[in-house]
Design an enzyme around this catalytic site. Sequence first.
Site, PDB file in Angstrom:
ATOM      1  CB  SER A  19      -0.967  -0.055   1.187  1.00 37.84           C
ATOM      2  OG  SER A  19      -2.035   0.835   1.025  1.00 37.84           O
TER       3      SER A  19
ATOM      4  CG  HIS B 196      -5.608  -2.794   0.796  1.00 40.27           C
ATOM      5  ND1 HIS B 196      -4.843  -2.585  -0.332  1.00 40.27           N
ATOM      6  CD2 HIS B 196      -5.136  -1.914   1.732  1.00 40.27           C
ATOM      7  CE1 HIS B 196      -3.968  -1.624  -0.113  1.00 40.27           C
ATOM      8  NE2 HIS B 196      -4.117  -1.203   1.134  1.00 40.27           N
TER       9      HIS B 196
END
Length: 256
Positions: free
Chosen positions: A84, A236
């Site tokens: 990320s 995610h």
Amino acid sequence: MQLHFRELGAGNPLVILHGLFGTSDNWQTLAKRWAETHRVIVVDLRNHGRSPQTPEHSYELMSQDVLELFEQLQLQHVALMGHSMGGKVAMRFALDHPTRLDKLIVLDIAPRLSDMRHQDDILAGLHAVNLATIESRQQADEALAQHIPQLGVRQFLLKNLYRREDNSFAWRPNLAALTQHMPAIGAEITSPLPFVKPALFVRGGKSDYISTEDKLYGIPALFPNSQVETIVNAGHWLHAEEPDQIYALVEAFVKS
């Protein structure tokens, strides 16, 4: 900038960068597995974990922070991995300092501009915790829950809560700086020249952080020697949801 880091194992270095509101602690289980074959260095980025807090927060600065760490540890033949926000730091570093890396690994983030509005509830929850009055982690969780219904997300965030020497609570992340610079955290990664060495991008099948367009156009434009793998059942936080698959993909790529 003297970043805090943890080091395990021996061999060619694998440097790991966490995501927004993460810490090096999030990676300890996987780091121990990779440390069986690599020198693993797990980093706290600026304004996170036990690293210094500063009013400034940008990918250019974080890339420079990582370069200083590389020089401090005299790292060579490095595989750099980030998740990320940490993935964008890793991309920025690869494009800025391509000779310092052998391989790049990016987990569930693309170089394009990221919509940071999904962080609004998280920021609201973190700011809702009154550190001056709470007496337990349960009270902090109750305050977070007013804005963040997902238990897993709250548990992840609460790993950042710690007690000072006077027994009061504090957050490890620099909330003021991160809140102010949220647009910069979503910024696009650009470069006039691509990173031509091997790069592995891994996306979660239940996540939209890497789109089909990213896979076909955005990623190859900057990383022409890249491959994109999908972990179908992961979102995610794919390294937490499917650690065995992440371990195997990264191990195979680094060894190839």
